[in-house]
Design a protein around this motif. Structure first.
Motif, PDB file in Angstrom:
ATOM      1  N   LYS A  66       0.776  -1.223   0.012  1.00 26.60           N
ATOM      2  CA  LYS A  66       0.274  -0.082   0.163  1.00 26.60           C
ATOM      3  C   LYS A  66       1.175   1.420  -0.115  1.00 26.60           C
ATOM      4  O   LYS A  66       2.387   1.826   0.526  1.00 26.60           O
ATOM      5  CB  LYS A  66      -1.288  -0.008   1.393  1.00 26.60           C
ATOM      6  CG  LYS A  66      -1.427  -1.258   0.935  1.00 26.60           C
ATOM      7  CD  LYS A  66      -2.640  -1.334   2.221  1.00 26.60           C
ATOM      8  CE  LYS A  66      -3.740  -1.933   2.254  1.00 26.60           C
ATOM      9  NZ  LYS A  66      -4.248  -2.640   4.015  1.00 26.60           N
ATOM     10  N   GLU A  67       0.806   2.341  -0.720  1.00 29.01           N
ATOM     11  CA  GLU A  67       1.334   3.317  -0.541  1.00 29.01           C
ATOM     12  C   GLU A  67       1.643   4.023   0.055  1.00 29.01           C
ATOM     13  O   GLU A  67       2.639   4.589   0.685  1.00 29.01           O
ATOM     14  CB  GLU A  67       0.184   4.544  -1.943  1.00 29.01           C
ATOM     15  CG  GLU A  67       1.489   5.349  -2.616  1.00 29.01           C
ATOM     16  CD  GLU A  67       0.007   6.024  -3.540  1.00 29.01           C
ATOM     17  OE1 GLU A  67       0.772   7.013  -3.638  1.00 29.01           O
ATOM     18  OE2 GLU A  67      -0.540   5.535  -4.786  1.00 29.01           O
ATOM     19  N   ASP A  68       0.761   4.039   1.198  1.00 27.95           N
ATOM     20  CA  ASP A  68       0.821   4.959   2.619  1.00 27.95           C
ATOM     21  C   ASP A  68       2.235   3.836   3.913  1.00 27.95           C
ATOM     22  O   ASP A  68       2.994   4.461   4.315  1.00 27.95           O
ATOM     23  CB  ASP A  68      -0.286   5.100   3.375  1.00 27.95           C
ATOM     24  CG  ASP A  68      -0.967   3.358   3.387  1.00 27.95           C
ATOM     25  OD1 ASP A  68      -1.072   2.087   2.907  1.00 27.95           O
ATOM     26  OD2 ASP A  68      -2.083   3.571   4.891  1.00 27.95           O
ATOM     27  N   GLU A  69       2.171   2.165   3.330  1.00 30.46           N
ATOM     28  CA  GLU A  69       2.901   2.171   3.620  1.00 30.46           C
ATOM     29  C   GLU A  69       4.326   1.318   3.254  1.00 30.46           C
ATOM     30  O   GLU A  69       6.150   1.830   3.570  1.00 30.46           O
ATOM     31  CB  GLU A  69       2.817   0.552   3.884  1.00 30.46           C
ATOM     32  CG  GLU A  69       1.780   0.641   4.943  1.00 30.46           C
ATOM     33  CD  GLU A  69       0.654  -0.443   4.829  1.00 30.46           C
ATOM     34  OE1 GLU A  69       1.154  -2.483   3.884  1.00 30.46           O
ATOM     35  OE2 GLU A  69      -0.324  -1.114   5.012  1.00 30.46           O
ATOM     36  N   ARG A  70       4.499   2.121   1.641  1.00 24.45           N
ATOM     37  CA  ARG A  70       5.937   1.740   0.761  1.00 24.45           C
ATOM     38  C   ARG A  70       7.325   2.355   1.469  1.00 24.45           C
ATOM     39  O   ARG A  70       8.302   2.052   1.568  1.00 24.45           O
ATOM     40  CB  ARG A  70       4.680   1.914  -0.676  1.00 24.45           C
ATOM     41  CG  ARG A  70       6.528   1.413  -1.291  1.00 24.45           C
ATOM     42  CD  ARG A  70       5.962   2.259  -2.689  1.00 24.45           C
ATOM     43  NE  ARG A  70       5.026   1.149  -3.426  1.00 24.45           N
ATOM     44  CZ  ARG A  70       3.963   1.701  -4.028  1.00 24.45           C
ATOM     45  NH1 ARG A  70       3.659   2.511  -3.828  1.00 24.45           N
ATOM     46  NH2 ARG A  70       3.111   0.679  -4.080  1.00 24.45           N
ATOM     47  N   ALA A  71       6.420   3.763   1.460  1.00 25.49           N
ATOM     48  CA  ALA A  71       7.896   4.384   2.372  1.00 25.49           C
ATOM     49  C   ALA A  71       8.799   4.357   3.187  1.00 25.49           C
ATOM     50  O   ALA A  71      10.048   4.036   3.700  1.00 25.49           O
ATOM     51  CB  ALA A  71       7.968   5.669   2.591  1.00 25.49           C
ATOM     52  N   LYS A  72       7.963   4.138   5.095  1.00 29.09           N
ATOM     53  CA  LYS A  72       8.931   3.360   5.646  1.00 29.09           C
ATOM     54  C   LYS A  72       9.079   1.950   5.747  1.00 29.09           C
ATOM     55  O   LYS A  72       9.964   1.629   5.864  1.00 29.09           O
ATOM     56  CB  LYS A  72       7.402   3.184   6.438  1.00 29.09           C
ATOM     57  CG  LYS A  72       8.200   2.056   7.904  1.00 29.09           C
ATOM     58  CD  LYS A  72       6.945   2.524   8.910  1.00 29.09           C
ATOM     59  CE  LYS A  72       7.530   1.360  10.627  1.00 29.09           C
ATOM     60  NZ  LYS A  72       7.959   0.555  10.269  1.00 29.09           N
ATOM     61  N   LEU A  73       8.493   1.462   4.002  1.00 27.41           N
ATOM     62  CA  LEU A  73       8.936  -0.390   4.635  1.00 27.41           C
ATOM     63  C   LEU A  73      10.205   0.124   3.706  1.00 27.41           C
ATOM     64  O   LEU A  73      10.846  -0.323   3.607  1.00 27.41           O
ATOM     65  CB  LEU A  73       7.874  -1.322   3.712  1.00 27.41           C
ATOM     66  CG  LEU A  73       7.911  -2.665   3.294  1.00 27.41           C
ATOM     67  CD1 LEU A  73       8.630  -3.057   4.844  1.00 27.41           C
ATOM     68  CD2 LEU A  73       7.013  -3.302   3.072  1.00 27.41           C
ATOM     69  N   TRP A  74      10.090   0.848   1.866  1.00 28.16           N
ATOM     70  CA  TRP A  74      11.569   1.325   1.537  1.00 28.16           C
ATOM     71  C   TRP A  74      12.536   1.399   2.445  1.00 28.16           C
ATOM     72  O   TRP A  74      13.352   1.150   2.037  1.00 28.16           O
ATOM     73  CB  TRP A  74      11.071   1.895   0.346  1.00 28.16           C
ATOM     74  CG  TRP A  74      12.400   1.973  -0.941  1.00 28.16           C
ATOM     75  CD1 TRP A  74      12.585   3.541  -0.704  1.00 28.16           C
ATOM     76  CD2 TRP A  74      12.528   1.769  -1.746  1.00 28.16           C
ATOM     77  NE1 TRP A  74      13.606   2.948  -1.377  1.00 28.16           N
ATOM     78  CE2 TRP A  74      13.332   1.508  -2.339  1.00 28.16           C
ATOM     79  CE3 TRP A  74      12.130  -0.018  -1.974  1.00 28.16           C
ATOM     80  CZ2 TRP A  74      14.346   1.145  -3.451  1.00 28.16           C
ATOM     81  CZ3 TRP A  74      13.370  -0.541  -3.054  1.00 28.16           C
ATOM     82  CH2 TRP A  74      13.653  -0.198  -3.922  1.00 28.16           C
ATOM     83  N   GLY A  75      11.629   2.663   3.557  1.00 25.29           N
ATOM     84  CA  GLY A  75      13.221   2.631   4.137  1.00 25.29           C
ATOM     85  C   GLY A  75      13.960   1.842   4.308  1.00 25.29           C
ATOM     86  O   GLY A  75      15.008   1.583   4.978  1.00 25.29           O
ATOM     87  N   GLU A  76      13.583   0.630   5.656  1.00 26.54           N
ATOM     88  CA  GLU A  76      14.016  -0.420   6.483  1.00 26.54           C
ATOM     89  C   GLU A  76      14.736  -0.888   5.492  1.00 26.54           C
ATOM     90  O   GLU A  76      15.871  -1.450   5.641  1.00 26.54           O
ATOM     91  CB  GLU A  76      12.887  -1.128   6.950  1.00 26.54           C
ATOM     92  CG  GLU A  76      12.091  -0.460   8.435  1.00 26.54           C
ATOM     93  CD  GLU A  76      10.895  -1.164   9.319  1.00 26.54           C
ATOM     94  OE1 GLU A  76      10.511  -2.420   8.674  1.00 26.54           O
ATOM     95  OE2 GLU A  76       9.935  -0.403   9.275  1.00 26.54           O
ATOM     96  N   PHE A  77      14.049  -1.219   4.087  1.00 25.42           N
ATOM     97  CA  PHE A  77      14.590  -1.964   3.243  1.00 25.42           C
ATOM     98  C   PHE A  77      15.849  -1.602   2.739  1.00 25.42           C
ATOM     99  O   PHE A  77      17.358  -2.470   3.048  1.00 25.42           O
ATOM    100  CB  PHE A  77      13.305  -2.483   2.128  1.00 25.42           C
ATOM    101  CG  PHE A  77      14.603  -3.626   1.153  1.00 25.42           C
ATOM    102  CD1 PHE A  77      14.926  -4.349   0.805  1.00 25.42           C
ATOM    103  CD2 PHE A  77      14.859  -2.266  -0.380  1.00 25.42           C
ATOM    104  CE1 PHE A  77      15.462  -4.899   0.059  1.00 25.42           C
ATOM    105  CE2 PHE A  77      14.889  -3.053  -1.541  1.00 25.42           C
ATOM    106  CZ  PHE A  77      15.777  -4.315  -1.433  1.00 25.42           C
TER     107      PHE A  77
END
Length: 195
Positions: A66-77
């Motif tokens: 989901k777009e609202d989760e992508r930035a946080k998850l991409w940062g962790e990754f």
């Protein structure tokens, strides 16, 4: 005279043992996930509310995040990739420093390694062979990454591949679908030839 196929059979036996171990571990993880899922569902109550937090080690399919989760998850990754590149002293021949995130296959491979790492090192219930097996997967994954662009980006600059993009031509897809699978003619399945 030693059997020339002996080493091959030994290797196949070893692979079979690893696959059996993976299957057993997967079954245990699925069982644990089902128990956790049931516990979460029970904790959510009858109103259907639930905790949408991603379980560490769960697969990530970037186009489905989901777009609202992508930035946080991409940062962790991204933080994980950088940490692993430094920890394992990766060279630009192994992972293109200037553009790894621009290569879909590289991101997919690293994402699988990341979620595998989370599962192997973040699962206190089953820590037995997980870290060792993850290191084996890491080694093979980094080797595949190094081959995936055949060194085009190892000079520090991103070099777009000269290739045809398959998914942009609807006529191409239609042609393949209409052709059907091998061994099948347009009039239905082929008849076996008489012996």
């Amino acid at each position: 005279m030693p059997d020339p196929l002996g080493p091959l059979f030994d290797a196949l036996e070893s692979i079979n043992g690893e696959l059996t171990g993976f299957a057993a571990r997967l079954a245990r993880l699925e069982d644990a996930g089902a128990v956790r899922g049931a516990a979460k569902q029970g904790a959510a109550g009858e109103d259907g509310g639930s905790d949408n937090a991603r379980v560490r080690g769960a697969p990530v399919v970037w186009h489905k995040v989901k777009e609202d989760e992508r930035a946080k998850l991409w940062g962790e990754f991204t933080a994980w990739v950088i940490r692993m590149a430094d920890t394992y002293e990766l060279t630009t021949e192994q992972l293109p420093h200037a553009c790894w995130w621009e290569h879909g296959a590289v991101v997919a491979e690293l994402t699988a390694l990341w979620t595998g790492w989370e599962s192997a090192f973040g699962n206190e219930e089953d820590a037995a062979a997980g870290p060792y097996l993850w290191h084996d997967a890491w080694s093979r994954g980094i080797e595949r990454i190094g081959r995936s662009w055949l060194g085009e980006c190892t000079n520090g600059y991103h070099q777009a591949k000269s290739r045809t993009v398959w998914g942009t031509d609807p006529a191409y897809r239609k042609k393949i679908i209409e052709a059907g699978p091998p061994g099948v003619s347009s009039g239905g399945p082929t008849k076996p030839e008489a012996a």
